[in-house]
Design an enzyme around this catalytic site. Structure first.
Site, PDB file in Angstrom:
ATOM      1  CG  LEU A   1      -1.987  -1.083   1.301  1.00 17.27           C
ATOM      2  CD1 LEU A   1      -2.739  -0.987   2.617  1.00 17.27           C
ATOM      3  CD2 LEU A   1      -2.950  -0.982   0.129  1.00 17.27           C
ATOM      4  N   GLY A   2       2.022   1.197   0.604  1.00 18.73           N
ATOM      5  CA  GLY A   2       2.880   2.367   0.694  1.00 18.73           C
ATOM      6  C   GLY A   2       4.169   2.036   1.408  1.00 18.73           C
TER       7      GLY A   2
ATOM      8  CB  ALA B   1      11.432   6.994   7.110  1.00 15.24           C
TER       9      ALA B   1
ATOM     10  N   GLY C   1       9.474   1.488   7.241  1.00 15.73           N
ATOM     11  CA  GLY C   1       8.901   0.211   6.838  1.00 15.73           C
ATOM     12  C   GLY C   1       7.896   0.353   5.725  1.00 15.73           C
TER      13      GLY C   1
ATOM     14  CB  VAL D   1       1.759   0.183   4.787  1.00 15.38           C
ATOM     15  CG1 VAL D   1       0.351  -0.170   5.258  1.00 15.38           C
ATOM     16  CG2 VAL D   1       2.420   1.126   5.778  1.00 15.38           C
TER      17      VAL D   1
ATOM     18  CE  LYS E   1       5.499   2.336   9.624  1.00 14.95           C
ATOM     19  NZ  LYS E   1       5.389   3.673  10.230  1.00 14.95           N
TER      20      LYS E   1
ATOM     21  CG  ASP F   1       6.452  13.413   8.946  1.00 13.19           C
ATOM     22  OD1 ASP F   1       6.692  14.446   8.286  1.00 13.19           O
ATOM     23  OD2 ASP F   1       6.637  12.272   8.492  1.00 13.19           O
TER      24      ASP F   1
END
Length: 789
Positions: free
Chosen positions: A510-511, A514, A516, A518, A533, A628
């Site tokens: 999925l993405g 920095a 790990g 997902v 994740k 963030d």
């Protein structure tokens, strides 16, 4: 409001003024002191005063009624600011009241006042209304238009406006409850900290909703009406009988306990006052939603609300019992099977909570506890109205209701605790159910088979001892790894194989971040879609990320935060399991979609994110600085609700901290200037990042765009230049939106990205400004415009 309503309100104020001396004139350059006489300005009758009043070790500025033996505070300026010291003074200048404190920057009061014209005076009326005037007595601001927790005779609560209870009898900052004059014509009481007010959260309503605009008006004679736009009175509440002798002042207040009451104060000629409660919205104080916190319930004791913890729970803060209760035992996850581990049910009769059931069963009361006991996902069950309702934590709005209802609480421990020791006289315990490992069953069976052979039995017993010692050693090693997750959070523990199976061996990505990657997955036992994740960096970094993220998210509960469902800490594997966000990230929606989201949707996204950050900064314990905030970390669920994710960079604050030092973290472009100055960061660093995100939401473009004209490359500079030139329409590429809302959103964004943290608003003020509850002054130029190297 319509002309007729305005005329009625004028008449009620005028009648008060003509029956008593009109007002006290406060001239320019007049001043008062917190500790040196004079400390206040009194109205001509002496009934009301405006000035400094003591709160704790400091002082606040407000208006009070001179009752005896203690003054009655009816309005407070900047009520959520901290009290000021005794060396403070208040001076009326041409641009407002200036609060001056040694060693601090001057502050103008009240915060809602903003004017491009100079003042000529301020008047303190006998009605309790403080009014600021231009020349020739042109009204520019009055306290009656900005009530805090009280309205007085001649004052109205207009459509859409709110009263907020005070924090306590001795602390007049914003408390836990609110009264809203809704646009549907209904007057309703709610707990304050709600994302959206719904009927299920209301605990009292006037039941007058007529789908028309009305206002609550308190007349000087003590009668309260809901007045519509045509000036028609809808009889709502009226005062009781009061003796005719003496002067009577009426006030309607949402009290600290969340109940709206009408009071009368009768003053005799020797200035002695008598206070009476004329009307109370609720006779039962336990019916106030959130009078007691999570996992606790209210029971009246001598007509006073008493908060009690459920069996197996202790007060989170014994000194502030209204904040709720937390488990005093460890509950294992559904997939964990542990030797000697037992579940059992404790029962509390005559108690109900707000229903958040995931399953309702038409079974008898005596079967309800067992139904929860045999369901791994059930944490509590409530029997109400002849039905058994399975619940998950947290439980809210608990109270004793005098009915046949009951709450069944699932508990678990290696050595079951006595649930009846936790303050409830009606608590009872159901038989325990032991969860046994297959290995134990085999050992027991082998023992029965080999019982006739003493030698073999001894060998089996010796093997058992060896096994137990090794298990205990393994347990100690796990505890020494400093994870101790079961002591800090109540989350489901997954095995590594479970998550391998759920993600089809980590097949669908999925993405990537920095720390790990997902993956999408599905839990085989519930068909629930999840996001997993997998932390992939060095063990030290991954473990630090793992601990930080589980601590931060595991303690949070808010509709605008991505929910952490569980974790895996098996061997060297570190994985986190989240709810699946089916509509991707806000970044994809803004920057990669073929068509930009609708303007109203974008405004809603911006408010969703603001509410999530406000919760992190002020409502969860400990407070959290996310560090963030960016569109990539804002995800959209199936209902297009924006939720903040990725707490791996969150910096936790101790309860008494407001700032902290840390190395630079986050994403360039969204970083506040203080990251580069080696000065402490605070929640205002998130406010800066939010300001950048807000401008990106408005314009549907990234902070930096290279394929645009030179004057549009840096978004903040372009937005400010368009704002100063009165050309905000250029930001939208031809999209038609309401100009006032666009102006308000842009001004909020520009205030958020101010170079100095002190100039940035808090997230609470951001929300108020975006909702149109307060006026927004013209923002100065944001000096720091590029953090993108």
């Amino acid at each position: 409001m319509a002309t007729i309503l305005a005329f009625l309100l004028f008449l009620s104020t005028f009648s008060t003024a003509t029956a008593q001396p009109k007002h006290l004139n406060i001239t320019i350059d007049s001043y008062i002191s917190a500790t040196t006489h004079p400390t206040s300005w009194s109205s001509p009758s002496g009934l009301f005063s405006f000035g400094f009043y003591r709160e704790g070790a400091g002082f606040r500025v407000g208006i009070w009624l001179e009752t005896s033996p203690n003054k009655t505070i009816v309005w407070t300026a900047n009520q959520d600011d901290p009290p000021v010291s005794g060396n403070s003074t208040l001076v009326l200048l041409k641009n407002g009241f200036s609060l001056r404190t040694a060693g601090a920057q001057d502050k103008f009061l009240p915060s809602e006042f903003s004017s491009q014209y100079f003042l000529s005076s301020a008047l303190m009326f006998d009605s309790g209304n403080l009014v600021l005037y231009y020349s020739d007595y042109e009204n520019t601001w009055e306290s009656f238009n900005y009530p805090t927790d009280t309205i007085l005779g001649g004052q109205s609560l207009l459509t859409g406006n709110k009263l907020f209870s005070s924090e306590s009898e001795t602390n007049h900052s914003t408390g836990r409850f609110m009264l809203i004059m809704q646009e549907d014509g209904n007057l309703v009481l709610y707990p304050k900290d709600l994302d959206n007010t719904t009927s299920i959260d209301a605990y009292w309503a006037a039941a007058t909703n007529q789908e028309e605009s009305v206002s609550l008006h308190l007349y000087p004679d003590g009668f309260m009406y809901l007045v519509n736009d045509t000036g028609y009175n809808k009889n709502f509440l009226k005062r009781g009988a009061v003796a005719n002798s003496g002067t009577v002042v009426y006030r309607a207040t949402i009290d600290v306990d969340g109940i709206f009451r009408l009071y009368s104060h009768r003053f005799t000629r020797n200035s002695i006052s008598t206070t009476m409660t004329e009307v109370s919205a609720l006779p039962n104080k336990c019916k106030v939603n959130s009078i007691c916190g999570f996992n606790s319930y209210c029971r009246l004791v001598d007509d006073k609300p008493n908060c009690l913890c459920l069996p197996g729970y202790n007060f989170t803060d014994p000194d502030h019992q209204v904040e709720g209760c937390s488990r005093n035992f460890t509950m294992e996850g559904c997939m964990v099977k542990k030797e000697h581990f037992k579940y059992f049910i404790s029962t509390v009769e005559d108690v109900v909570f707000r229903e958040n059931s995931y399953s309702t069963l038409p079974i008898a009361k005596d079967e309800c506890g067992n139904a929860c006991l045999n369901d791994c996902n059930c944490e509590a069950a409530m029997f109400q109205d002849g039905k058994c309702k399975k619940l998950v934590l947290p439980l809210i709005y608990g109270r004793s209701d005098g009915s046949d209802s009951a709450i069944f609480i699932k508990m678990g421990n290696e050595s079951p605790v006595d649930a009846n020791t936790n303050s409830s006289p009606n608590a009872s315990k159901m038989p325990a159910v032991e969860i046994k490992k297959e290995s134990r069953v085999k050992v027991l069976t082998a023992g029965i088979v080999l019982i006739t052979t003493c030698l073999l039995a001894s060998i089996a017993f010796s093997c058992f001892l060896i096994y137990r010692n090794r298990a205990q050693s393994s347990k100690k090693m796990t505890e020494d790894n400093n994870l101790s997750l079961s002591e800090e959070i109540v989350l489901r523990s997954f095995s590594y194989n479970e998550l391998v199976k759920a993600t089809d061996n980590f097949k669908e990505e999925l993405g990537k971040g920095a720390f790990g990657t997902v993956y999408k997955g599905t839990l085989y036992n519930s068909n629930r879609t999840i996001a997993v994740k997998r932390l992939e960096k060095l063990i030290e970094e991954g473990e630090r990320e793992f601990r930080a993220e589980t601590r931060a998210i595991g303690r949070t509960h808010h509709r605008n935060l991505v929910r952490l469902l569980g974790f895996c800490d098996e061997g060297s594997s570190r994985l986190l399991v989240y709810e699946y966000m089916s509509n991707g990230s806000l970044a994809n929606l803004l920057f990669r979609s073929q068509s930009r989201p609708d303007w109203k949707e974008r405004v809603r996204f911006a408010l969703d994110v603001a509410r999530g950050i406000f919760y992190l900064h002020e409502d969860c314990e400990p407070h959290i600085i996310h560090c963030d905030i960016k569109p990539q970390n804002i995800l959209m669920d199936g209902f297009w609700t924006a939720k903040i994710s990725d707490f791996g960079l969150a910096k936790l604050l101790l309860p008494d901290q407001t700032r902290t030092f840390t190395g630079v973290r986050g994403t360039r472009g969204y970083l506040a200037p203080e990251w580069y100055r080696n000065i402490p960061i605070s929640v205002k660093t998130d406010v800066y990042s939010y300001g950048i995100v807000l401008l990106e939401i408005i314009c549907c473009r990234r902070y930096i765009e290279l394929e645009v004209p030179d004057n549009e490359i840096v978004l903040t500079e372009w937005v400010y230049s368009c704002f100063m030139a009165g050309e905000l329409h250029k930001l939208l590429g031809g999209e038609e939106v309401e100009g006032k809302i666009l102006d308000r959103m842009v001004k909020v964004g520009l205030w958020c990205i101010q170079d100095e943290p002190a100039l940035r608003p808090s997230m609470k003020n951001v929300i108020w400004m975006m909702e149109g509850n307060v006026d927004i002054p013209i923002p100065p130029s944001p000096i720091s415009s590029m953090n993108i190297s």
